[in-house]
Structure formats: structure tokens, C-alpha cells
Write a protein that holds these residues in place. Structure first.
Motif, PDB file in Angstrom:
ATOM      1  N   ALA A 100     -11.243  -0.263  -2.666  1.00 19.20           N
ATOM      2  CA  ALA A 100     -11.329   1.363  -2.860  1.00 19.20           C
ATOM      3  C   ALA A 100      -9.611   1.095  -3.358  1.00 19.20           C
ATOM      4  CB  ALA A 100     -11.564   2.007  -1.194  1.00 19.20           C
ATOM      5  N   PHE A 101      -8.831   0.782  -2.137  1.00 20.71           N
ATOM      6  CA  PHE A 101      -7.575   1.049  -2.460  1.00 20.71           C
ATOM      7  C   PHE A 101      -6.968   0.871  -4.181  1.00 20.71           C
ATOM      8  CE2 PHE A 101      -2.764  -0.977  -3.106  1.00 20.71           C
ATOM      9  CZ  PHE A 101      -2.129   0.565  -2.986  1.00 20.71           C
ATOM     10  N   VAL A 102      -7.752  -0.745  -4.887  1.00 17.42           N
ATOM     11  CA  VAL A 102      -6.967  -0.634  -6.401  1.00 17.42           C
ATOM     12  C   VAL A 102      -7.973   0.297  -7.274  1.00 17.42           C
ATOM     13  CG1 VAL A 102      -7.688  -2.481  -7.793  1.00 17.42           C
ATOM     14  CG2 VAL A 102      -6.998  -3.173  -5.283  1.00 17.42           C
ATOM     15  N   GLN A 103      -8.785   0.322  -7.516  1.00 16.16           N
ATOM     16  CA  GLN A 103      -9.659   1.720  -7.707  1.00 16.16           C
ATOM     17  C   GLN A 103      -9.508   2.896  -8.005  1.00 16.16           C
ATOM     18  OE1 GLN A 103     -11.864   0.688  -9.726  1.00 16.16           O
ATOM     19  NE2 GLN A 103     -11.556  -1.270  -8.930  1.00 16.16           N
ATOM     20  N   GLU A 104      -8.428   3.129  -6.965  1.00 20.08           N
ATOM     21  CA  GLU A 104      -8.378   4.745  -6.974  1.00 20.08           C
ATOM     22  C   GLU A 104      -6.983   3.988  -7.526  1.00 20.08           C
ATOM     23  OE1 GLU A 104      -8.319   7.554  -3.377  1.00 20.08           O
ATOM     24  OE2 GLU A 104      -9.546   5.279  -2.288  1.00 20.08           O
ATOM     25  N   LEU A 105      -5.636   3.390  -6.878  1.00 15.54           N
ATOM     26  CA  LEU A 105      -4.057   3.633  -8.084  1.00 15.54           C
ATOM     27  C   LEU A 105      -4.357   3.470  -9.172  1.00 15.54           C
ATOM     28  CD1 LEU A 105      -1.549   3.528  -8.021  1.00 15.54           C
ATOM     29  CD2 LEU A 105      -2.093   0.455  -7.245  1.00 15.54           C
ATOM     30  N   ASP A 164       2.357   3.861  -0.842  1.00 13.66           N
ATOM     31  CA  ASP A 164       3.000   3.329   0.453  1.00 13.66           C
ATOM     32  C   ASP A 164       1.997   3.524   1.333  1.00 13.66           C
ATOM     33  OD1 ASP A 164       5.379   2.236  -0.997  1.00 13.66           O
ATOM     34  OD2 ASP A 164       6.881   4.648  -0.671  1.00 13.66           O
ATOM     35  N   GLY A 165       1.593   5.610   1.490  1.00 14.49           N
ATOM     36  CA  GLY A 165       1.310   5.634   3.096  1.00 14.49           C
ATOM     37  C   GLY A 165      -0.226   4.554   2.963  1.00 14.49           C
ATOM     38  N   ARG A 166      -1.040   3.993   1.542  1.00 16.04           N
ATOM     39  CA  ARG A 166      -2.338   3.741   2.205  1.00 16.04           C
ATOM     40  C   ARG A 166      -2.094   1.936   1.964  1.00 16.04           C
ATOM     41  NH1 ARG A 166      -7.360   5.356   0.096  1.00 16.04           N
ATOM     42  NH2 ARG A 166      -7.613   3.068   0.736  1.00 16.04           N
ATOM     43  N   LEU A 167      -0.649   1.755   1.727  1.00 14.49           N
ATOM     44  CA  LEU A 167      -0.263   0.279   2.173  1.00 14.49           C
ATOM     45  C   LEU A 167       0.403   0.309   3.575  1.00 14.49           C
ATOM     46  CD1 LEU A 167       1.822  -0.673  -0.356  1.00 14.49           C
ATOM     47  CD2 LEU A 167      -0.035  -2.112  -0.013  1.00 14.49           C
ATOM     48  N   GLU A 168       0.224   1.049   4.000  1.00 11.58           N
ATOM     49  CA  GLU A 168       0.520   1.541   5.864  1.00 11.58           C
ATOM     50  C   GLU A 168      -0.745   1.380   6.368  1.00 11.58           C
ATOM     51  OE1 GLU A 168       3.090   4.748   6.892  1.00 11.58           O
ATOM     52  OE2 GLU A 168       4.906   3.823   5.743  1.00 11.58           O
ATOM     53  N   ARG A 226       4.846  11.233 -10.579  1.00 13.15           N
ATOM     54  CA  ARG A 226       4.914   9.730 -10.272  1.00 13.15           C
ATOM     55  C   ARG A 226       5.394   9.480  -9.138  1.00 13.15           C
ATOM     56  NH1 ARG A 226       6.352   5.422 -13.473  1.00 13.15           N
ATOM     57  NH2 ARG A 226       7.620   4.126 -12.762  1.00 13.15           N
ATOM     58  N   LEU A 227       6.367  10.134  -8.339  1.00 17.40           N
ATOM     59  CA  LEU A 227       6.988  10.590  -7.048  1.00 17.40           C
ATOM     60  C   LEU A 227       5.337  11.027  -5.973  1.00 17.40           C
ATOM     61  CD1 LEU A 227       8.969  10.571  -5.553  1.00 17.40           C
ATOM     62  CD2 LEU A 227       8.785  12.202  -4.906  1.00 17.40           C
ATOM     63  N   ASP A 228       4.653  11.601  -6.650  1.00 14.69           N
ATOM     64  CA  ASP A 228       3.603  11.601  -5.581  1.00 14.69           C
ATOM     65  C   ASP A 228       2.167   9.942  -5.784  1.00 14.69           C
ATOM     66  OD1 ASP A 228       4.563  14.226  -4.881  1.00 14.69           O
ATOM     67  OD2 ASP A 228       2.712  14.580  -7.123  1.00 14.69           O
ATOM     68  N   LEU A 277      -3.590   0.049   4.822  1.00 18.75           N
ATOM     69  CA  LEU A 277      -4.178  -1.274   5.170  1.00 18.75           C
ATOM     70  C   LEU A 277      -4.094  -2.456   5.814  1.00 18.75           C
ATOM     71  CD1 LEU A 277      -5.086  -1.530   1.039  1.00 18.75           C
ATOM     72  CD2 LEU A 277      -6.487  -1.195   3.169  1.00 18.75           C
ATOM     73  N   TYR A 278      -2.484  -2.494   5.848  1.00 20.55           N
ATOM     74  CA  TYR A 278      -1.102  -3.393   6.524  1.00 20.55           C
ATOM     75  C   TYR A 278      -1.513  -2.769   8.728  1.00 20.55           C
ATOM     76  CZ  TYR A 278      -1.099  -6.124   2.755  1.00 20.55           C
ATOM     77  OH  TYR A 278      -1.154  -7.130   1.498  1.00 20.55           O
ATOM     78  N   ARG A 279      -1.847  -1.427   9.034  1.00 22.89           N
ATOM     79  CA  ARG A 279      -1.438  -1.787   9.688  1.00 22.89           C
ATOM     80  C   ARG A 279      -2.115  -2.472  11.303  1.00 22.89           C
ATOM     81  NH1 ARG A 279      -3.799   3.946  10.734  1.00 22.89           N
ATOM     82  NH2 ARG A 279      -1.666   4.362   9.466  1.00 22.89           N
ATOM     83  N   GLY A 280      -0.318  -3.212  11.722  1.00 20.10           N
ATOM     84  CA  GLY A 280      -0.626  -3.815  13.073  1.00 20.10           C
ATOM     85  C   GLY A 280      -0.331  -5.543  12.332  1.00 20.10           C
ATOM     86  N   ARG A 281      -0.135  -5.373  11.222  1.00 18.54           N
ATOM     87  CA  ARG A 281       0.537  -6.303  10.300  1.00 18.54           C
ATOM     88  C   ARG A 281       1.624  -5.869   8.849  1.00 18.54           C
ATOM     89  NH1 ARG A 281      -4.746  -6.936  10.343  1.00 18.54           N
ATOM     90  NH2 ARG A 281      -5.019  -6.507   8.030  1.00 18.54           N
ATOM     91  N   GLU A 282       2.278  -4.628   9.543  1.00 18.60           N
ATOM     92  CA  GLU A 282       3.494  -4.924   8.756  1.00 18.60           C
ATOM     93  C   GLU A 282       4.537  -5.933   7.689  1.00 18.60           C
ATOM     94  OE1 GLU A 282       2.917  -2.942  11.917  1.00 18.60           O
ATOM     95  OE2 GLU A 282       1.851  -0.916  11.268  1.00 18.60           O
ATOM     96  N   ALA A 283       4.189  -7.029   8.718  1.00 21.90           N
ATOM     97  CA  ALA A 283       5.627  -8.160   8.025  1.00 21.90           C
ATOM     98  C   ALA A 283       4.553  -8.272   6.876  1.00 21.90           C
ATOM     99  CB  ALA A 283       5.738  -8.608   9.405  1.00 21.90           C
ATOM    100  N   GLU A 284       3.036  -8.502   6.693  1.00 22.28           N
ATOM    101  CA  GLU A 284       2.711  -9.619   5.842  1.00 22.28           C
ATOM    102  C   GLU A 284       2.775  -8.567   4.580  1.00 22.28           C
ATOM    103  OE1 GLU A 284      -1.850 -10.208   7.230  1.00 22.28           O
ATOM    104  OE2 GLU A 284      -0.300 -11.646   9.224  1.00 22.28           O
ATOM    105  N   MET A 285       3.183  -6.404   4.400  1.00 23.24           N
ATOM    106  CA  MET A 285       2.819  -6.369   3.673  1.00 23.24           C
ATOM    107  C   MET A 285       3.714  -6.222   2.499  1.00 23.24           C
ATOM    108  SD  MET A 285       3.198  -1.858   3.768  1.00 23.24           S
ATOM    109  CE  MET A 285       3.431  -1.678   5.300  1.00 23.24           C
ATOM    110  N   PRO A 286       3.575  -6.444   1.737  1.00 26.13           N
ATOM    111  CA  PRO A 286       4.176  -6.464   0.106  1.00 26.13           C
ATOM    112  C   PRO A 286       5.448  -5.506  -0.231  1.00 26.13           C
ATOM    113  CG  PRO A 286       1.774  -5.409  -0.717  1.00 26.13           C
ATOM    114  CD  PRO A 286       1.624  -5.422   1.235  1.00 26.13           C
TER     115      PRO A 286
END
Length: 134
Positions: free
Chosen positions: A104-109, A55-59, A47-49, A61-70
Motif C-alpha cells: 500500500a505504501f509503494v502504490q500510494e508513493l 517519513d510518517g509512513r516509514l515510522e 515535494r515537501l509534503d 511501517l517500522y514502529r518498534g524497529r526504527e534501527a532497521e528503517m532506511p
């Protein structure tokens, strides 16, 4: 002989021997060495992994727009949903502010969620004072 040398080196019968038992009072029992673990350690690590991966993937996906990150992607809320289609729709709703391709993120998750179990939340009992007010 080798056995005699080992015996002398260990200091057989010496008071500083690591095998010496401390004196105990008759009313105290020896504490058990094993402790029961309430949660499966492997499940918690998985679960921790998964959370770190999210967290890593969201960073990325939202690189440069961190304020928009959920703020978070709640794994338990996703696990409560019955089908992968519902989970994918929930994730797409969470990621709607992302301008990059999130498929790709959704499918991997979804693959990572398949073996996880919902974490049971421990709830405190309300105090008797709160029950009387209700």
C-alpha cells in the motif's frame, strides 16, 4: 460630511502622514517590490509534503524497529527511473527489511510521484586551482 471627517482623521498634509515620501538622492533608484522566485513555490511545497508523508509512513511501517528503517527514500532517484514498475522494484529493495506489508505504501508513493518533477541540483564550478591539478 463623511469625507471631511475621514480627511481630518488621516491628518491630511501632516508630516507624520504614512504617504510621505522620504527624500532620496538623485542617483539611487527605487527598489522593485517583486522578487523573481527561482523555483515554483507550489512544486516545492508538494515535494515537501511528499517527503513528510514518506517519513510518517516509514515510522508507521517500522514502529518498534526504527534501527532497521532506511536512512532515506530519495525522490529524485525514483523520478529518474522511467516506469512505475522500476520505481516499485527500487522501493521494494529499499523496504526489504520491513516485516509489515509495504504494498500500500509503494502504490500510494507511486501516485504521489506522478506529478513531481526532478529537482535540479545546483553544482558549484570547481575552483581554477582544482582544474589545474587535473
Amino acid at each position: 460630511m463623511a469625507a471631511d471627517r475621514v480627511g481630518r482623521r488621516l491628518g491630511r498634509g501632516s508630516p507624520a502622514s504614512p504617504r510621505a515620501e522620504p527624500a532620496r538622492s538623485p542617483g539611487i533608484q527605487k527598489r522593485q517590490a517583486r522578487v523573481t522566485v527561482k523555483y515554483d513555490r507550489r512544486e516545492l511545497q508538494r515535494r515537501l509534503d511528499t517527503e513528510k508523508w514518506i517519513d510518517g509512513r516509514l515510522e508507521e511501517l517500522y514502529r518498534g524497529r526504527e534501527a532497521e528503517m532506511p536512512d532515506e527514500v530519495n525522490i529524485d532517484e525514483l523520478l529518474e527511473l522511467d516506469a512505475d514498475e522500476a520505481r516499485a522494484a527500487q522501493l521494494q529493495g529499499i523496504l526489504k527489511s520491513c516485516h509489515n506489508n509495504t504494498q500500500a505504501f509503494v502504490q500510494e508513493l507511486l501516485l504521489k510521484l506522478r506529478g513531481l518533477q526532478k529537482q535540479q541540483v545546483l553544482q558549484r564550478r570547481p575552483s581554477p586551482e582544482l582544474q589545474e591539478r587535473a
